[in-house]
Design a protein around this motif. Structure first.
Motif, PDB file in Angstrom:
ATOM      1  N   ASP A  40       0.813  -1.222   0.000  1.00 57.17           N
ATOM      2  CA  ASP A  40       0.000   0.000   0.000  1.00 57.17           C
ATOM      3  C   ASP A  40       0.845   1.270   0.000  1.00 57.17           C
ATOM      4  O   ASP A  40       0.348   2.359  -0.314  1.00 57.17           O
ATOM      5  N   GLU A  41       2.122   1.171   0.363  1.00 56.06           N
ATOM      6  CA  GLU A  41       2.973   2.357   0.434  1.00 56.06           C
ATOM      7  C   GLU A  41       3.662   2.675  -0.886  1.00 56.06           C
ATOM      8  O   GLU A  41       4.312   3.719  -1.013  1.00 56.06           O
ATOM      9  N   PHE A  42       3.546   1.803  -1.876  1.00 55.96           N
ATOM     10  CA  PHE A  42       4.160   2.045  -3.178  1.00 55.96           C
ATOM     11  C   PHE A  42       3.266   2.965  -4.010  1.00 55.96           C
ATOM     12  O   PHE A  42       2.040   2.776  -4.075  1.00 55.96           O
ATOM     13  N   VAL A  43       3.884   3.926  -4.669  1.00 54.27           N
ATOM     14  CA  VAL A  43       3.113   4.843  -5.511  1.00 54.27           C
ATOM     15  C   VAL A  43       2.817   4.222  -6.870  1.00 54.27           C
ATOM     16  O   VAL A  43       1.806   4.547  -7.517  1.00 54.27           O
ATOM     17  N   ARG A  44       3.661   3.339  -7.337  1.00 57.08           N
ATOM     18  CA  ARG A  44       3.438   2.633  -8.602  1.00 57.08           C
ATOM     19  C   ARG A  44       3.703   1.142  -8.372  1.00 57.08           C
ATOM     20  O   ARG A  44       4.710   0.590  -8.815  1.00 57.08           O
ATOM     21  N   PRO A  45       2.827   0.477  -7.699  1.00 54.47           N
ATOM     22  CA  PRO A  45       3.059  -0.939  -7.377  1.00 54.47           C
ATOM     23  C   PRO A  45       3.157  -1.829  -8.610  1.00 54.47           C
ATOM     24  O   PRO A  45       3.813  -2.869  -8.575  1.00 54.47           O
ATOM     25  N   ALA A  50       5.803  -5.961 -11.929  1.00 59.41           N
ATOM     26  CA  ALA A  50       6.443  -6.379 -13.176  1.00 59.41           C
ATOM     27  C   ALA A  50       7.904  -6.773 -12.941  1.00 59.41           C
ATOM     28  O   ALA A  50       8.398  -7.770 -13.496  1.00 59.41           O
ATOM     29  N   TYR A  51       8.588  -6.000 -12.117  1.00 58.49           N
ATOM     30  CA  TYR A  51       9.993  -6.310 -11.856  1.00 58.49           C
ATOM     31  C   TYR A  51      10.136  -7.638 -11.111  1.00 58.49           C
ATOM     32  O   TYR A  51      10.992  -8.460 -11.443  1.00 58.49           O
ATOM     33  N   TYR A  52       9.261  -7.855 -10.107  1.00 58.57           N
ATOM     34  CA  TYR A  52       9.364  -9.106  -9.351  1.00 58.57           C
ATOM     35  C   TYR A  52       9.008 -10.313 -10.201  1.00 58.57           C
ATOM     36  O   TYR A  52       9.524 -11.417  -9.980  1.00 58.57           O
ATOM     37  N   ALA A  53       8.123 -10.128 -11.167  1.00 59.76           N
ATOM     38  CA  ALA A  53       7.812 -11.231 -12.076  1.00 59.76           C
ATOM     39  C   ALA A  53       9.056 -11.619 -12.877  1.00 59.76           C
ATOM     40  O   ALA A  53       9.372 -12.804 -13.046  1.00 59.76           O
ATOM     41  N   VAL A  54       9.777 -10.588 -13.350  1.00 53.06           N
ATOM     42  CA  VAL A  54      11.023 -10.862 -14.074  1.00 53.06           C
ATOM     43  C   VAL A  54      12.060 -11.474 -13.139  1.00 53.06           C
ATOM     44  O   VAL A  54      12.755 -12.441 -13.496  1.00 53.06           O
ATOM     45  N   LEU A  55      12.171 -10.923 -11.922  1.00 56.79           N
ATOM     46  CA  LEU A  55      13.169 -11.417 -10.969  1.00 56.79           C
ATOM     47  C   LEU A  55      12.931 -12.876 -10.608  1.00 56.79           C
ATOM     48  O   LEU A  55      13.872 -13.691 -10.595  1.00 56.79           O
ATOM     49  N   CYS A  56      11.681 -13.222 -10.324  1.00 59.97           N
ATOM     50  CA  CYS A  56      11.370 -14.610  -9.944  1.00 59.97           C
ATOM     51  C   CYS A  56      11.610 -15.559 -11.112  1.00 59.97           C
ATOM     52  O   CYS A  56      12.200 -16.640 -10.946  1.00 59.97           O
ATOM     53  N   GLY A  57      11.150 -15.168 -12.299  1.00 63.95           N
ATOM     54  CA  GLY A  57      11.355 -16.025 -13.463  1.00 63.95           C
ATOM     55  C   GLY A  57      12.827 -16.227 -13.770  1.00 63.95           C
ATOM     56  O   GLY A  57      13.286 -17.336 -14.056  1.00 63.95           O
ATOM     57  N   TRP A  58      13.602 -15.125 -13.680  1.00 67.97           N
ATOM     58  CA  TRP A  58      15.048 -15.203 -13.938  1.00 67.97           C
ATOM     59  C   TRP A  58      15.753 -16.066 -12.900  1.00 67.97           C
ATOM     60  O   TRP A  58      16.598 -16.913 -13.243  1.00 67.97           O
ATOM     61  N   THR A  59      15.417 -15.881 -11.638  1.00 64.22           N
ATOM     62  CA  THR A  59      16.085 -16.637 -10.577  1.00 64.22           C
ATOM     63  C   THR A  59      15.848 -18.125 -10.712  1.00 64.22           C
ATOM     64  O   THR A  59      16.784 -18.941 -10.614  1.00 64.22           O
ATOM     65  N   ALA A  84      19.941  -6.846 -11.259  1.00 61.89           N
ATOM     66  CA  ALA A  84      20.057  -6.308  -9.906  1.00 61.89           C
ATOM     67  C   ALA A  84      20.156  -4.785  -9.923  1.00 61.89           C
ATOM     68  O   ALA A  84      19.459  -4.088  -9.159  1.00 61.89           O
ATOM     69  N   VAL A  85      21.000  -4.236 -10.785  1.00 60.14           N
ATOM     70  CA  VAL A  85      21.163  -2.779 -10.850  1.00 60.14           C
ATOM     71  C   VAL A  85      19.889  -2.117 -11.336  1.00 60.14           C
ATOM     72  O   VAL A  85      19.482  -1.050 -10.823  1.00 60.14           O
ATOM     73  N   THR A  86      19.215  -2.738 -12.306  1.00 58.55           N
ATOM     74  CA  THR A  86      17.947  -2.188 -12.802  1.00 58.55           C
ATOM     75  C   THR A  86      16.912  -2.123 -11.693  1.00 58.55           C
ATOM     76  O   THR A  86      16.168  -1.133 -11.562  1.00 58.55           O
ATOM     77  N   GLY A  87      16.842  -3.158 -10.883  1.00 56.93           N
ATOM     78  CA  GLY A  87      15.895  -3.151  -9.772  1.00 56.93           C
ATOM     79  C   GLY A  87      16.188  -2.043  -8.774  1.00 56.93           C
ATOM     80  O   GLY A  87      15.272  -1.423  -8.226  1.00 56.93           O
ATOM     81  N   ILE A  88      17.483  -1.797  -8.517  1.00 59.68           N
ATOM     82  CA  ILE A  88      17.846  -0.715  -7.585  1.00 59.68           C
ATOM     83  C   ILE A  88      17.388   0.637  -8.130  1.00 59.68           C
ATOM     84  O   ILE A  88      16.799   1.454  -7.405  1.00 59.68           O
ATOM     85  N   LEU A  89      17.624   0.868  -9.411  1.00 58.13           N
ATOM     86  CA  LEU A  89      17.262   2.154 -10.014  1.00 58.13           C
ATOM     87  C   LEU A  89      15.750   2.316 -10.156  1.00 58.13           C
ATOM     88  O   LEU A  89      15.227   3.440 -10.101  1.00 58.13           O
TER      89      LEU A  89
END
Length: 408
Positions: A40-45, A50-59, A84-89
């Motif tokens: 609920d605290e994310f402004v663009r969840p 989308a990023y976590y979908a890529v992260l989980c699939g990649w991992t 990893a760097v993309t997720g940080i940014l």
């Protein structure tokens, strides 16, 4: 006896790769859990989803890539660090600005450390320093300023990855050194085995030709002199020997390779040592043996019999052709003891050490070396003027120095 080549790969890195595989999965779940609790605290969840979908699939898809160093290629490492760097940014896009400035976690969170550790295990501390530097730049760009907690996390990842990379490099060097040592040991034992066989055959004949030629004289003396020269040359070659170049894998990260030639165990059960010692008995050699069979593994029985033959050769050579000898066989519960005694003049003190220095390795290799390889011992007792006694002890459950066991 048949021989086969055994190839061993030694690598202390494999547990690190397994640990890294588990770390990537657990930290992926941790990152997703952090997001779920603060959704609920994310402004663009949707960006985070989308990023976590890529992260989980990649991992999950790349788990085989972090199974060993061979599969963990440079291209994979670059792509993994990019994610990893993309997720940080992307954290500044998906999360609220206040949370970012307050030191909230980045989207990949501690999953990023797994990417840096892969660099460390694959390429050592230099690769780890490069990867951790890129992560540090990304974290500073995400926060906009070098905040205390950000600097703390960056330094922690950098030190840990560089330390692990350095340890991996030291481990690889140790593996190569160990592989070299094992091959030298194997070569030394093979050289000793050949030296025993040569001493029991070729060197004995050359020494006899030299002695007889000197006695006969004339052309025979010249032949004896040449035989003596060849004996000296052959002893030098046997005592020096050659050591093969150590083999290592093409990819040093795979660990060191050791190739050892092993003898295949012979089929069948134990043999009676008495049958192998009986041919030595004669007019000048008395054999005292138990009334029951003395069972030993075939290879062990042959080596003991050969050591007895070497001891009798020494009796004839040093005590004279007319010297008497006695062979006593004792069958103990855990070991077999064979004693060879003669009535010769004995061995002067220090003569054995001098003989080894001259390359005359009859006692050192043909007798002691054989028993040592069987896990037994050979004791030589000699008193000038009172003859010589050689006591050979071999365990019934023979375990040689290469780790194989021949059970009774």
């Amino acid at each position: 006896m048949a021989k086969r080549e055994r190839v061993m790969r030694m690598s202390v890195e494999q547990p690190l790769w397994r640990a890294l595989t588990a770390y990537r999965v657990l930290t992926m779940l941790y990152a997703v859990g952090l997001f779920a609790t603060a959704y609920d605290e994310f402004v663009r969840p949707w960006v985070a989803v989308a990023y976590y979908a890529v992260l989980c699939g990649w991992t999950l898809a790349t788990l085989p890539r972090v199974a060993n160093a061979a599969r963990c290629t440079k291209r994979f490492l670059a792509a993994d660090l990019t994610i990893a760097v993309t997720g940080i940014l992307l954290t500044t896009v998906a999360d609220a600005h206040e949370r970012v400035q307050a030191g909230g976690p980045t989207l990949p969170s501690i999953w990023t450390a797994g990417s840096v550790l892969a660099f460390a295990i694959k390429g050592g501390w230099r690769w780890a320093a490069l990867a951790s530097s890129l992560v540090a730049v990304a974290n500073l760009a995400e926060r906009g300023s070098p905040a205390r907690d950000t600097v703390h996390n960056v330094i922690l990842v950098c030190i840990a990855s560089v330390a692990i990379g350095y340890v991996v490099e030291v481990a690889r060097a140790s593996e190569r050194t160990l592989a070299r040592a094992l091959e030298i040991e194997a070569a030394t034992r093979e050289r000793e085995r050949l030296a025993r066989d040569i001493h029991d055959s070729v060197l004995q004949v050359l020494a006899m030709v030299q002695r007889r030629g000197a006695v006969i004289g004339g052309e025979a003396a010249e032949l004896g002199r040449m035989a003596g020269e060849q004996e000296v040359a052959l002893r030098t070659l046997v005592s020096g020997g050659l050591v093969p170049v150590s083999r290592v894998s093409e990819d040093a990260a795979e660990g060191a390779l050791v190739r050892a030639v092993e003898e295949e165990p012979e089929p069948g059960g134990p043999v009676d040592l008495r049958a192998l010692l009986a041919p030595y008995a004669g007019a000048l050699v008395s054999l005292a043996e138990p009334g029951a069979p003395v069972p030993l593994a075939p290879a062990a029985a042959r080596e003991v019999a050969a050591a007895v033959g070497a001891a009798l050769d020494n009796v004839r050579r040093h005590a004279g052709e007319d010297a008497r000898a006695w062979i006593l066989v004792e069958d103990e519960p855990d070991e077999v003891i064979v004693t060879v005694r003669d009535d010769g003049p004995g061995i002067p003190e220090g003569r054995l050490v001098q003989a080894e220095g001259e390359g005359r390795l009859g006692v050192a290799l043909s007798i002691r070396g054989r028993l040592r390889d069987l896990g037994g011992s050979a004791e030589l007792i000699s008193v000038p003027g009172q003859g010589t006694e050689v006591e050979l002890k071999v365990p019934k459950d023979v375990t040689d120095t290469r780790g194989k066991a021949e059970q009774r």
